[in-house]
Structures are given as C-alpha cells and as structure tokens.
Design a protein around this motif. Sequence first.
Motif, PDB file in Angstrom:
ATOM      1  N   PHE B  36     -41.506  33.038   3.992  1.00  0.00           N
ATOM      2  CA  PHE B  36     -41.965  32.089   4.987  1.00  0.00           C
ATOM      3  C   PHE B  36     -43.417  31.680   4.733  1.00  0.00           C
ATOM      4  CE2 PHE B  36     -44.040  30.776   8.788  1.00  0.00           C
ATOM      5  CZ  PHE B  36     -43.178  29.812   9.244  1.00  0.00           C
ATOM      6  N   LYS B  37     -43.649  30.372   4.739  1.00  0.00           N
ATOM      7  CA  LYS B  37     -45.006  29.861   4.564  1.00  0.00           C
ATOM      8  C   LYS B  37     -45.257  28.763   5.589  1.00  0.00           C
ATOM      9  CE  LYS B  37     -45.821  32.238   0.845  1.00  0.00           C
ATOM     10  NZ  LYS B  37     -46.733  33.360   0.894  1.00  0.00           N
ATOM     11  N   VAL B 101     -37.252  24.239  11.142  1.00  0.00           N
ATOM     12  CA  VAL B 101     -37.378  25.233  10.076  1.00  0.00           C
ATOM     13  C   VAL B 101     -36.641  24.692   8.857  1.00  0.00           C
ATOM     14  CG1 VAL B 101     -36.734  27.543   9.325  1.00  0.00           C
ATOM     15  CG2 VAL B 101     -37.598  27.207  11.620  1.00  0.00           C
ATOM     16  N   LYS B 128     -40.811  30.391  15.697  1.00  0.00           N
ATOM     17  CA  LYS B 128     -41.614  31.559  16.002  1.00  0.00           C
ATOM     18  C   LYS B 128     -42.786  31.685  15.040  1.00  0.00           C
ATOM     19  CE  LYS B 128     -41.059  36.555  16.419  1.00  0.00           C
ATOM     20  NZ  LYS B 128     -41.947  36.878  15.302  1.00  0.00           N
ATOM     21  N   GLU B 129     -42.502  31.390  13.765  1.00  0.00           N
ATOM     22  CA  GLU B 129     -43.546  31.531  12.762  1.00  0.00           C
ATOM     23  C   GLU B 129     -44.680  30.540  13.003  1.00  0.00           C
ATOM     24  OE1 GLU B 129     -40.319  31.283  12.178  1.00  0.00           O
ATOM     25  OE2 GLU B 129     -39.636  32.783  10.738  1.00  0.00           O
ATOM     26  N   ASP B 132     -46.685  31.794  15.913  1.00  0.00           N
ATOM     27  CA  ASP B 132     -47.544  32.898  15.481  1.00  0.00           C
ATOM     28  C   ASP B 132     -48.769  32.394  14.732  1.00  0.00           C
ATOM     29  OD1 ASP B 132     -45.864  34.661  16.590  1.00  0.00           O
ATOM     30  OD2 ASP B 132     -44.921  35.331  14.723  1.00  0.00           O
TER      31      ASP B 132
END
Lengths: 655, 146
Positions: B36-37, B101, B128-129, B132
């Motif tokens: 994940f980036k 996503v 969510k990422e 965050d």
Amino acid sequence: MLAEVGHFTLILAFTIASFQMVIGLLPLFLTNNIHPLIIKTTTRAAILQAIMLFFSFSALLILFANSDFSLHIIYSHSHSQKPLFYKLAATWGNHEGSILLFVLIISLLGAALAAFGKKLEVKFASVTLSIQSMLAAAFTGFIIFTSNPFERLADIPLEGNNLNPLLQDWALAIHPPLLYFGYVGLSIPFSFAVAALLTAKVDEQWARWVRPWTLFAWSCLTGGIALGSYWAYYELGWGGFWFWDPVENASLMPWLAATALLHSAIVMEKRGALGSWTILLAIIAFGLSLLGTFIVRSGILTSVHAFAVDPARGLVILAILTFFMGGAFTLYALNASNIKRKGIFAPISREGALLLNNLLISVMLVTVFVGTLYPLLIDAIGANKISVGAPFFNQTFIPLGVPLLILLPLGAMINWKKADLLSAMRPLLWVFLLSFATMLFSLYISGHSGVLAWAAILLGIWLIYGAIWELLHSARFGQIEWHLALGRLIRLRAAKFAMMFAHMGIGIMVLGLAAMSAWRVENIQDMTVGDKMQIMGYELEFMTVENQLGSNYNAIVGNFMLSKNGKDLSLISTEKRRYLKRSSPTTEVGLYNSLFGQIYIAFGQLAENNRVQLRAYYNPLVVFIWLGPLLMMLGGFISLIDRKSRQVNLRKNRN
Amino acid sequence: MTRKQQRFIFVFVGIALLALAIGLILSAMQDGISFFKTPTEIVRQSLDSQKRLRLGGMVVKGSVKRQGKQLNFTITDYETELNISYMGVVPDLFKEGQGVVLEGYLDQNKQFNADLLLAKHDENYMPKEVADSMKNIPIKTMDEKK
C-alpha cells in the motif's frame, strides 16, 4: 413507548442471563441431590431470557415497520416509502439491530437446548446452559452499554435516510439471519466443549450430543455464505462471486472449522477416538465466528463488504473474543491431558481418512487465516502496509484443497479400523473411467479447451459419481444380487442420502468454479437504441430505454432482445436505479438461463448523448456454484431430520 | 500397531502438511501481495515498476474522463495528485470526490495503470489507509482544498 419496552426487556434479558450464568455453574461445586432444582431453574431462565429478547427484537421490528423516526437507527437506515419487507430487513441492516438479532439467536439456541436437551446429563446440561448464557450476557451487555438500538433522537425528523440501496434486495435481506444462525449456531458446540472440559465428559455420548448442533450451524453457514456470494454476483453488477475479501474469508474460516468438526465428531461418535482434537475444533470454530464478527464490525481490515463499522465497538468485541477464547484455551490446556484416548486404528482406515480430511482442512484454514490477518500483523509492527489478494489464496488454498477432493470418494467408503485399500479402489477404478469418459464426451460436445480446466471438470465429475457410488456401495451393489441391493437402497437411512448430497454438492460447485474461471466470455460496448451486440453466438439488440418510478427509487431501464440464430429467445432488461436520499446509483442486472450457462447483462456507466455502456457476459455453469452449496445445505438438514426421527424411534421402541 | 506408532504417524503427517502449507504461503507471498502506498509516497520514492502496488485516495472533482473502455482520472491524498488509467468494470459507487482503492502497476511516466478498482458499499467511505495517512496533514489545509 414501544422503544422503552424493547429497551427494558433487553435489560431484563441481561439480568436473567447473568443470574443464569452463575446458577448454572453451581453443580460443579454442590452435591448431586440439589442438581435437579438447579437444572429446573436454569432451564426456565434460559427460556425466559429468550422470550425477553424476542420481545425486545419484536419491538424493534414493529418500530421499523411503523417508520418511527424518533429512533436514531430507524432515521439512519429506513424511509417511509420503502416496501414493508425492506423496512423489516433494515432492522438487521445496521450495527445495533444486527447485534440484537445475533444475541437473540444465541438465546434462542440456548432455550432450544434447555427445552429439547432432556436426555443430557443434568450436571453437564446445567454447565452448558451457563456458558451459553455467559455469551448472551456478554453480548446483551455489549448492546446495552455501547450500541443501544432504542436510542431516541432529540428532534424527530420527518423522513429517514433510507437503507443502503445495495441492501434492498431479497437475498441480502435473508442472508444475515441465515449467516447468524450459522455463526451463532457454533456457540452451542463451544458451550458443549467448555462444559465437557469442566465436567470431564469427553466420550462417544458427548459427540452424539454435539453433532446435530454442528450440523445445524454448518448447514445455515453453508446457505448463508452461498446466498451472500449469489447476492454479490448479481447485485454488485460485475458478475464476480468470490473476491477473497477479508469479510468473505471471515465467514469461510468458521465454515472450514465446522466442516472439520463435523467429520471428526463422526470418528468420536462411532469409535471414541479423536476426543481432544474434536473438543479443540469446537472451541476454534466458534472462536473463528467471533473473529469474523470482529473483523466485519471493526473495519480493521479494508473490505468492500463492511457495513456498520465502528472501531471502538470493535475493540469491545475483541475483548469478548479474548475473554472466551482465553478462558476456553486455558481450560483445554489444563484438562486435555485427562481426556482418555481410545479407539486405536490403522492409518489406512475410515478413521485415518477422516483424520487426513481434518488435517488438510486445518492447513487450508491456516492459509486463509494467515492471508487474512498477515496485513494486520505487518501493519502492527509498522513495517509496511500491504494487502493480500486473490492470487495468494489461489496459490495456497487450491493446491491443498485438490488432494482433499481427489481422495474424498475413496476415504468415504473404506472400512473402519483397518481397511484394504486395493479392494476399495477396484470399483472406484470404474467410477474413474466413467468420469473420464463423461469428461471426454463433454470436451467433444463443447469444444472448449484448456488442460487445467478439464482436469478440474474431471475432478467435479469424479466427486459426483463418487458420491453416487458411495450410496450404491452402502446398499452393497456389486456384492449381492442387484434386486436385493435395490431393496437395501430403498431402506437405507436418510443420512446416507444426506452424505451423498453433501459430497455431490462439492462436485457440482467444482464444475461451476472450473467453467467460470476458464470459459467466461465478456463483451463491453457503447450502445444506443437499435444497436446490436454479439456474445457467444447470441445476439443482443437494444430495443427501448425508459424511465420507471419505483416505490422509493427512480430507474432507467434498458430492454434488450436476446436471440440466437435469428430466433428470439427472451426480452431481458437491466436498470440503473437511484434511491431517494441516496446519491449513488445501483445496477440491476438482466439474466437469461440456458442449459449450460447464463447470459448476464448490466448497464455500465451512463455516457453522454444517449449512449449507454452495456456489459454482457456469458457465464458457463455459473448456477452450479450456488446449486452445489444448496445441495450441501439440503444434505445437512436431511441428516439432522434423520437423527431426530431415529432418536424418536429408539425411544418408542424402548417404551 | 501400538498407540505410540499411531501417534507418530499422525504427528508426522500433520507436520508434513503444515510444512507444505507454509511453503505454499511463502511462495505465494512473492506475487500475491501488494504494497500500500499513498500518491505522495509514489511520487517521491523511486519505485520498482515490477512491484504490484495498492493505492488509496480521493477522486479529484472534474478529473474523470472516459475514452471507450478506458477510464482516466486523478486521485489525491490532499498533498499530491496522481493520474490513473483504468480498464475494466467501474463500480456504481465510484464517484468524483469520493474514496477509492486501486491496485496495479506504475509506469515510467508516473502514470498508474490500475486493473482493480474498489469503491465501498458505504457512501461515506474514505479508504482506511487514506484516513490514516491524512492524520499527519493539518486540518486547515484539508478544508481549503475541499
């Protein structure tokens, strides 16, 4: 007023459950002569507790039916113009209501156990009911303190926010209750296992008690997962049926554990062996149910399916999970060495085959577990953020599943204790040759190619024929004269047919999965009225497009004439719907079933200047993917009814 | 057959199967996993274009363009913007101004070619990422950019 009654009965249920949980444990410390009094009390408490929760849940249902927007969750999840069915379904289409349903089922099963479990030993029954009400207390407490469904709003809105449109669908309306019966159904084997450890009751009789409850939970879980998959297939509009998404894996893991438990409990019931392993599986199966609930509720893993996500509440579920699993595993560690080991068997035997089944399912479970939770671990140690996708699961799950399925027909018919592999394999050689011939015939007829796909088709046919052979073998076809065998076949126990259905169901599912992954055809085209599209020898003509007004949505409907070789077959339509108070559109797909496949059409994005994007698929054997699990579920229920009726007969004969 | 032999055989088979499973898991980790980036990380770091990436962000308003089956748009983490091209099915919930996503590969021109696009069932969804990674950005700039 009704909301307050619902809230009050919920609190009463919590009090009763807490009381029952303490009383039920007393037989562990008190002398025998007081036990009948205690079991009477706990039985009544269990039933009363279920009645209270039933009142509470009914109150919520009625409030939803009446669209009482003074309640927060009704305002957020309902709308006055919605059809009654979906108003009711909205009751469990949100976090608070669905947890209330969850705990209602825990309690209903506890009450069922109290009412029908008369043949259980008194001490054991009392402790089992105590554990079950401990679960009920934990979850009612969770509702009361963190997720009160009866919370009122200070200002009463005139209209509600409507239910998420994707949930306004029949399959998804009944999917959660069915799935919950599966998840929660595993709480009974769990309570049985903990009670067995506490009262040192691990024997054949225990397995006989636990098996019907496991069968019930497993059947519901099978149906629930299949229904969820079918919903995703036609409602999300891209025709996928399984994505290896964390939420899907969360339901697959308890299913795998329950499947293993079903099979190991057979060994325990018939031969008294594998006692401690079966107890462990019963604990793990329910633990995975709770883990699934936690994953779905907490939103801790990125999932496309997660509804009603709230991390803080997820933490409470994690605490409940830790408490019950920690407690159960501690008990297991302390008591497992006391469990008597019985029933020696050779590696090549029915017991050995069932154990191999258990080992293979367990390692499959491990791979799903690792793949699902690994991203959490990596994130927790701060190394990286990763996600594990379908390729991972395909490369681990399938290689382990294939040998399991290849060996299934053999394992299901070899002898107990010690088997002669060669004599069992000889008739199976004919089954294999017949499967191979069927495969070649299908290859010739269909003209599809692909070595792997045909190998998978062969596996599916092998499982189906193998399941039929299992049944014929039990009737001793080939060993005695055929008309005698036919007579035996008719008088065979229904459970034998149940097993055939379940094993055949897997074969049918394998056929669907194989065909879908190899021979699916897709076509995407921008179209206006009058345009035509070709797919798999079929022709789709765009006839008309119209606006339609539903009860709580507007729709753009496209009608397409499906024809083959110039012959019109059927008019199928696809819709884009826009629900009131909701901004995103949803797609309704159009389906047409032919003998070996399904035509699937869906509107893509609506483009400018009267053009629409149409996506069409030819999905070969796709229906088999759900037909298989349906047969498995049917098998589970037949087996359940067979056990019940046999017990009744036994009792009659005794009297 | 004694009890000891029986247990030995089963423990042996169990361990062998577990070893097989672990072997499969480790080999599948090679290409079954995407990293994940955020768009910022992708633009700043020089990334190996062979690596499969998972990317989250909000779709920039007014950036979505469709050319036949191909969809082009820009996503942002409210710090950096990144151009995306995507071929395939667009979920109904995909919309400008909302979270998405993506999975796929980055090419030499810093354009991201996605083959998987996820928008969530829930309408108020931010990946969510993204949520965050946005904790580090001052709230003020977020409001301005909205």
